[in-house]
Design a protein around this motif. Structure first.
Motif, short mmCIF file in Angstrom:
data_model
loop_
_atom_site.label_atom_id
_atom_site.label_comp_id
_atom_site.label_asym_id
_atom_site.label_seq_id
_atom_site.Cartn_x
_atom_site.Cartn_y
_atom_site.Cartn_z
N MET A 1 0.85 -1.18 0.00
CA MET A 1 0.00 0.00 0.00
C MET A 1 0.89 1.24 0.00
O MET A 1 1.88 1.31 0.71
CB MET A 1 -0.90 -0.03 1.24
CG MET A 1 -1.81 1.16 1.32
SD MET A 1 -3.13 1.06 2.55
CE MET A 1 -2.27 0.74 4.04
N ASN A 2 0.51 2.22 -0.81
CA ASN A 2 1.27 3.45 -0.84
C ASN A 2 0.73 4.43 0.21
O ASN A 2 -0.08 4.06 1.05
CB ASN A 2 1.22 4.06 -2.25
CG ASN A 2 -0.20 4.37 -2.70
OD1 ASN A 2 -1.08 4.53 -1.88
ND2 ASN A 2 -0.41 4.43 -4.00
N SER A 3 1.19 5.66 0.16
CA SER A 3 0.79 6.63 1.18
C SER A 3 -0.66 7.08 1.03
O SER A 3 -1.22 7.66 1.95
CB SER A 3 1.72 7.85 1.15
OG SER A 3 1.59 8.50 -0.09
N ASN A 4 -1.27 6.83 -0.13
CA ASN A 4 -2.68 7.14 -0.30
C ASN A 4 -3.51 6.10 0.41
O ASN A 4 -3.08 4.98 0.61
CB ASN A 4 -3.06 7.18 -1.79
CG ASN A 4 -2.33 8.27 -2.53
OD1 ASN A 4 -2.03 9.31 -1.98
ND2 ASN A 4 -2.03 8.02 -3.79
N GLY A 5 -4.70 6.46 0.77
CA GLY A 5 -5.56 5.52 1.46
C GLY A 5 -6.61 6.27 2.25
O GLY A 5 -6.70 7.50 2.18
N VAL A 6 -7.39 5.54 2.99
CA VAL A 6 -8.45 6.13 3.80
C VAL A 6 -8.08 5.94 5.26
O VAL A 6 -7.83 4.82 5.70
CB VAL A 6 -9.81 5.44 3.50
CG1 VAL A 6 -10.91 6.06 4.34
CG2 VAL A 6 -10.14 5.53 2.02
N VAL A 7 -8.03 7.04 5.99
CA VAL A 7 -7.68 7.00 7.41
C VAL A 7 -8.96 7.12 8.22
O VAL A 7 -9.76 8.03 8.01
CB VAL A 7 -6.71 8.15 7.78
CG1 VAL A 7 -6.47 8.19 9.28
CG2 VAL A 7 -5.40 8.00 7.03
N LYS A 24 -5.95 2.48 8.85
CA LYS A 24 -5.77 3.02 7.50
C LYS A 24 -5.97 1.88 6.51
O LYS A 24 -5.39 0.81 6.68
CB LYS A 24 -4.38 3.62 7.32
CG LYS A 24 -4.18 4.26 5.96
CD LYS A 24 -2.86 4.97 5.89
CE LYS A 24 -2.70 5.67 4.55
NZ LYS A 24 -1.43 6.40 4.47
N THR A 25 -6.83 2.10 5.50
CA THR A 25 -7.11 1.09 4.50
C THR A 25 -6.80 1.64 3.11
O THR A 25 -6.76 2.85 2.90
CB THR A 25 -8.59 0.65 4.55
OG1 THR A 25 -9.43 1.78 4.29
CG2 THR A 25 -8.96 0.05 5.90
#
Length: 56
Positions: A1-7, A24-25
């Motif tokens: 997983m990169n730094s983007n995502g849903v916190v 974080k997903t």
């Protein structure tokens, strides 16, 4: 997983004004789920429901 995502953060009323990190997903959770989180202010596990809608 990169730094983007849903916190996801705690959405409970906090006596010390924090919004604690929960999870974080990579993608938004489609269904709401309840997770147990160790509350820093209350010093106990509390149930927090996340997912099913954009995080607060």
């Amino acid at each position: 997983m990169n730094s983007n995502g849903v916190v996801y953060r705690c959405n409970k009323s906090c006596p010390i004004g924090k919004r604690c990190f929960i999870l974080k997903t990579a993608v938004t959770l489609k269904e709401p789920i309840t997770v147990w989180h160790k509350c820093v202010a209350k010093k106990e596990d509390i149930p927090v429901t996340i997912g099913g809608k954009p995080p607060p």
